[in-house]
Each structure stands twice: as C-alpha cells, then as structure tokens.
Design a protein around this motif. Structure first.
Motif, PDB file in Angstrom:
ATOM      1  N   TYR A 139     129.409  54.849   0.296  1.00  0.00           N
ATOM      2  CA  TYR A 139     129.585  55.984   1.198  1.00  0.00           C
ATOM      3  C   TYR A 139     130.688  55.659   2.197  1.00  0.00           C
ATOM      4  CZ  TYR A 139     128.704  59.300   4.987  1.00  0.00           C
ATOM      5  OH  TYR A 139     128.852  60.275   5.962  1.00  0.00           O
ATOM      6  N   ASN A 140     131.649  56.563   2.302  1.00  0.00           N
ATOM      7  CA  ASN A 140     132.780  56.385   3.210  1.00  0.00           C
ATOM      8  C   ASN A 140     133.477  55.033   2.974  1.00  0.00           C
ATOM      9  OD1 ASN A 140     134.210  57.927   5.157  1.00  0.00           O
ATOM     10  ND2 ASN A 140     133.508  56.569   6.798  1.00  0.00           N
ATOM     11  N   GLY A 141     133.560  54.659   1.686  1.00  0.00           N
ATOM     12  CA  GLY A 141     134.277  53.452   1.302  1.00  0.00           C
ATOM     13  C   GLY A 141     133.499  52.162   1.472  1.00  0.00           C
ATOM     14  N   GLN A 142     132.221  52.248   1.831  1.00  0.00           N
ATOM     15  CA  GLN A 142     131.421  51.041   2.061  1.00  0.00           C
ATOM     16  C   GLN A 142     130.135  51.075   1.244  1.00  0.00           C
ATOM     17  OE1 GLN A 142     131.060  51.433   6.410  1.00  0.00           O
ATOM     18  NE2 GLN A 142     132.367  49.646   6.626  1.00  0.00           N
ATOM     19  N   ASN A 143     129.634  49.898   0.884  1.00  0.00           N
ATOM     20  CA  ASN A 143     128.361  49.810   0.182  1.00  0.00           C
ATOM     21  C   ASN A 143     127.228  49.999   1.185  1.00  0.00           C
ATOM     22  OD1 ASN A 143     126.487  49.372  -1.865  1.00  0.00           O
ATOM     23  ND2 ASN A 143     126.477  47.164  -1.557  1.00  0.00           N
ATOM     24  N   LYS A 144     126.372  50.983   0.933  1.00  0.00           N
ATOM     25  CA  LYS A 144     125.269  51.306   1.839  1.00  0.00           C
ATOM     26  C   LYS A 144     123.931  51.135   1.121  1.00  0.00           C
ATOM     27  CE  LYS A 144     127.848  52.839   5.323  1.00  0.00           C
ATOM     28  NZ  LYS A 144     127.837  52.240   6.663  1.00  0.00           N
ATOM     29  N   THR A 145     122.872  51.141   1.893  1.00  0.00           N
ATOM     30  CA  THR A 145     121.519  51.099   1.330  1.00  0.00           C
ATOM     31  C   THR A 145     121.078  52.520   1.021  1.00  0.00           C
ATOM     32  OG1 THR A 145     120.991  49.138   2.649  1.00  0.00           O
ATOM     33  CG2 THR A 145     119.143  50.366   1.739  1.00  0.00           C
ATOM     34  N   SER A 146     120.706  52.770  -0.215  1.00  0.00           N
ATOM     35  CA  SER A 146     120.214  54.101  -0.589  1.00  0.00           C
ATOM     36  C   SER A 146     118.728  54.207  -0.231  1.00  0.00           C
ATOM     37  CB  SER A 146     120.458  54.344  -2.077  1.00  0.00           C
ATOM     38  OG  SER A 146     119.878  53.320  -2.870  1.00  0.00           O
ATOM     39  N   SER A 147     118.074  55.274  -0.621  1.00  0.00           N
ATOM     40  CA  SER A 147     116.680  55.491  -0.248  1.00  0.00           C
ATOM     41  C   SER A 147     115.773  54.410  -0.823  1.00  0.00           C
ATOM     42  CB  SER A 147     116.211  56.862  -0.735  1.00  0.00           C
ATOM     43  OG  SER A 147     116.141  56.874  -2.148  1.00  0.00           O
ATOM     44  N   ALA A 148     114.655  54.165  -0.160  1.00  0.00           N
ATOM     45  CA  ALA A 148     113.710  53.138  -0.609  1.00  0.00           C
ATOM     46  C   ALA A 148     113.226  53.425  -2.026  1.00  0.00           C
ATOM     47  CB  ALA A 148     112.529  53.068   0.360  1.00  0.00           C
ATOM     48  N   SER A 149     112.955  54.702  -2.324  1.00  0.00           N
ATOM     49  CA  SER A 149     112.428  55.046  -3.657  1.00  0.00           C
ATOM     50  C   SER A 149     113.452  54.809  -4.760  1.00  0.00           C
ATOM     51  CB  SER A 149     111.957  56.504  -3.679  1.00  0.00           C
ATOM     52  OG  SER A 149     113.018  57.387  -3.371  1.00  0.00           O
ATOM     53  N   SER A 150     114.755  54.842  -4.420  1.00  0.00           N
ATOM     54  CA  SER A 150     115.788  54.647  -5.447  1.00  0.00           C
ATOM     55  C   SER A 150     115.788  53.224  -5.999  1.00  0.00           C
ATOM     56  CB  SER A 150     117.172  54.997  -4.905  1.00  0.00           C
ATOM     57  OG  SER A 150     117.593  54.063  -3.920  1.00  0.00           O
ATOM     58  N   TYR A 151     115.189  52.276  -5.244  1.00  0.00           N
ATOM     59  CA  TYR A 151     115.132  50.885  -5.698  1.00  0.00           C
ATOM     60  C   TYR A 151     113.827  50.560  -6.436  1.00  0.00           C
ATOM     61  CZ  TYR A 151     119.116  50.208  -2.563  1.00  0.00           C
ATOM     62  OH  TYR A 151     120.339  50.297  -1.941  1.00  0.00           O
ATOM     63  N   ASP A 152     112.991  51.559  -6.615  1.00  0.00           N
ATOM     64  CA  ASP A 152     111.705  51.371  -7.302  1.00  0.00           C
ATOM     65  C   ASP A 152     111.953  51.199  -8.799  1.00  0.00           C
ATOM     66  OD1 ASP A 152     109.236  51.695  -8.598  1.00  0.00           O
ATOM     67  OD2 ASP A 152     108.501  53.104  -7.083  1.00  0.00           O
ATOM     68  N   LYS A 153     111.880  49.967  -9.273  1.00  0.00           N
ATOM     69  CA  LYS A 153     112.217  49.688 -10.676  1.00  0.00           C
ATOM     70  C   LYS A 153     111.265  50.378 -11.645  1.00  0.00           C
ATOM     71  CE  LYS A 153     114.712  45.361  -9.929  1.00  0.00           C
ATOM     72  NZ  LYS A 153     116.018  45.943 -10.275  1.00  0.00           N
ATOM     73  N   GLN A 154     110.010  50.515 -11.248  1.00  0.00           N
ATOM     74  CA  GLN A 154     109.046  51.206 -12.106  1.00  0.00           C
ATOM     75  C   GLN A 154     109.413  52.683 -12.234  1.00  0.00           C
ATOM     76  OE1 GLN A 154     104.937  51.091 -10.749  1.00  0.00           O
ATOM     77  NE2 GLN A 154     104.170  51.162 -12.846  1.00  0.00           N
ATOM     78  N   LEU A 155     109.820  53.275 -11.126  1.00  0.00           N
ATOM     79  CA  LEU A 155     110.236  54.681 -11.135  1.00  0.00           C
ATOM     80  C   LEU A 155     111.524  54.855 -11.948  1.00  0.00           C
ATOM     81  CD1 LEU A 155     109.549  57.510 -10.083  1.00  0.00           C
ATOM     82  CD2 LEU A 155     110.929  57.008  -8.049  1.00  0.00           C
ATOM     83  N   GLN A 156     112.470  53.924 -11.794  1.00  0.00           N
ATOM     84  CA  GLN A 156     113.706  53.955 -12.587  1.00  0.00           C
ATOM     85  C   GLN A 156     113.388  53.961 -14.080  1.00  0.00           C
ATOM     86  OE1 GLN A 156     116.017  50.536 -11.437  1.00  0.00           O
ATOM     87  NE2 GLN A 156     116.082  51.105  -9.277  1.00  0.00           N
TER      88      GLN A 156
END
Length: 325
Positions: A292-309
């Motif tokens: 975002y805006n040229g920088q690596n940011k932390t996305s939402s907590a749920s986006s890192y849920d490997k089971q959900l992925q």
C-alpha cells in the motif's frame, strides 16, 4: 437481522473509507522510483482499458513491455490501445476479449492466449466491480465474488504454467492482484458465497477483496513449495477517483465530489503501487506481500488464517471445476 446483514457492512466500509482518506490527507502519494526497461517481456492487465488498469497498462508499455489489455468492452479496449500507442510510440499494445463474469470466457481467453505461444511475465489482476446491486454472474455466483475474485482465481490458475515457464531464477514472473482496504472489514462466508438472504453490496464487495488477499497468500505458499520462479503479491491502490464509485447512493455521490477533488488519488497515483509490484527490481523474488502506497503493510488478521486460505482455495477449485493441486 436485516440491520445486522445490511447496515453493519455499510458502516464498516465507510469507517474504513474515512481512515483511508485521513491517511491520504496526511501522506503524499507514492512516487515511483526509476524502473528497469522490460523490453521483450509480456504483461496481461485485466480491466486495463480505463482507470487504474489503463494507467498500469500505459506505464508498463512505457517500460517496453508487450501489454495485453484484457476486458469485456472491445470498443473501449481498442480506444485505450490506440491512445497508448499514439502517446508512447510503442506498438506492442493490444486488446483481447475477456469477461471475468463468465468462466467459459476465461477458459476461451486462456486457450486463445496459449495458442499464440507468447510468454507471460506479468499478470495484473485489476478488473473489478464495486457496490453493484444484487446480480449473478453467468455461472450463478454473486457478481462481486464471481467477477472480482473467482474469475481471477481461474484465470491465474490456468495461466500458471505459462508464468512458470516464462520465469527464471533471479527474474521471476509476477502476479499482481489489486485488492482494497475494504478487505479489512470483509467477512468470508464459505457457506453463502453465491449470495445472501439479506443482500449487502458493501459486504459482498468487502468479501471479494478479502478473498483476493487470502488467495494471494495461499498461492504464494504453493509457488514456494514447488520452487516455481513466480511471485504473487496483493496491492491496495487507496481511494482513487474512478468510475467504480458510480454505484454510491445519491447522498454519498454528492458528498464524494468535493472530497474526491481534495483527498482522492488520481488513477495514475492509484496505479503506482501496482506498477511498482510489477516492475521494481527491489521486489525481485519477494512474494506474499500486501503493498500500500509503495510499502509492505499488514493486511487484516483473517487474511493470514491459513485454515481459511485453504478452505477458500478448495471451495474455489470446486466452484470453477478445477482440479486442486
């Protein structure tokens, strides 16, 4: 029940929108660094005929790439091609028909592309719809989920072999997927992806953008596991003054006009992070990022849920009749 299903997603989206506008008020737009020449390399940009997609196509063409604008409006696509060619003098820009709301069209597009024996070094999954009243795709999926996410899921998977063959160690092929800050308010309903009893266009849009981030992260894990010379990253363009906002309600449309002039990014500014992800030397070999805006940011907590992925991936494969890998 209706209030929870319809009003809450709307409030979440507008709350996130206000936060983004405050950020854009306080921070300058990302300025692209000097990018390398990409002569001989090929890119596909979905929705590349207008808005952020057009600016992405134009910039990649200016770097010497052979750019294929993929879209569902031929006249609009051909106009974009002509404009880019006239402005840059670069002839290797073309239009190919692709309707992401039709899985059949996605398969036909890939078949035609592969028949040309062209390599593919960059795939920019940019096309999308926003806040559209309840509609279904040709295959019966809720439109935001079907077009924004599922069409790109199938397109990417069907083109993976070409991307893999076109990449090499130290010069990976790149998949750039355009998400949105609204994914922070997205809630993935794996049991109701084809629509909801109380429909919320805000909830549906947020869900589709969350799905794109989940997909990007899981895809990158698979690419790393296989040792493929391909990277996958998600980008957030911020709030950009494009036609996507045409489905806002009348009061919101009135409020948007003065705010957009002051605080929204231009399409070129909105495209800068996607161009950066597609071309920057410093991102070589880096994947699974949310930029975002040229920088690596932390996305939402749920986006890192490997089971959900994994659940989303399995469900998506079944929906598009794709054998899971």
């Amino acid at each position: 029940m209706w209030l929870l299903a319809v009003i809450l997603p709307l409030l979440r989206v507008y709350f996130i929108g206000v936060k983004v506008l405050i950020y854009q008020l306080l921070h300058k737009p990302f300025t692209l660094p000097v990018l390398p020449r990409l002569n001989g390399r090929v890119a596909i940009v979905t929705g590349g005929a207008k808005g952020i997609g057009y600016e992405t196509s134009r910039h990649l063409a200016s770097l010497g790439m052979h750019v294929v604008i993929a879209g569902n409006k031929e006249e609009e696509g051909l106009k974009a091609v002509k404009k880019i060619q006239e402005e840059s003098g670069h002839r290797k820009v073309e239009f190919m028909y692709l309707d992401l709301a039709s899985l059949k069209s996605v398969r036909q597009f890939v078949q035609k592309y592969k028949a040309r024996s062209l390599p593919l070094h960059t795939l920019v999954n940019n096309a999308g719809v926003m806040l559209v009243p309840e509609r279904k795709t040709e295959d019966g999926f809720e439109l935001h989920f079907g077009l924004n996410y599922l069409g790109h899921f199938l397109l990417t998977n069907l083109l993976l072999d070409v991307l893999r063959d076109s990449g090499q160690s130290g010069k990976c092929s790149r998949i750039v997927t355009v998400s949105s800050a609204t994914h922070y308010g997205g809630q993935l309903n794996l049991n109701g992806l084809q629509g909801r009893s109380c429909y919320s266009s805000h909830g549906a849009y947020s869900q589709s953008k969350l799905a794109l981030v989940l997909f990007t992260y899981h895809l990158q894990e698979q690419l790393w596991a296989r040792g493929d010379p391909v990277t996958a990253n998600a980008v957030d363009p911020g709030m950009v003054d494009t036609d996507l906002y045409q489905n806002l309600c009348a009061p919101a449309q009135l409020a948007k006009k003065p705010v957009a002039k002051l605080l929204f990014r231009t399409p070129a500014e909105g495209a800068s992070t996607a161009v950066y992800a597609a071309a920057a030397t410093e991102l070589e070999g880096l994947g699974g990022l949310y930029l975002y805006n040229g920088q690596n940011k932390t996305s939402s907590a749920s986006s890192y849920d490997k089971q959900l992925q994994e659940k989303l991936w399995t469900k998506s494969c079944a929906m598009v009749l794709l054998q899971e890998t």
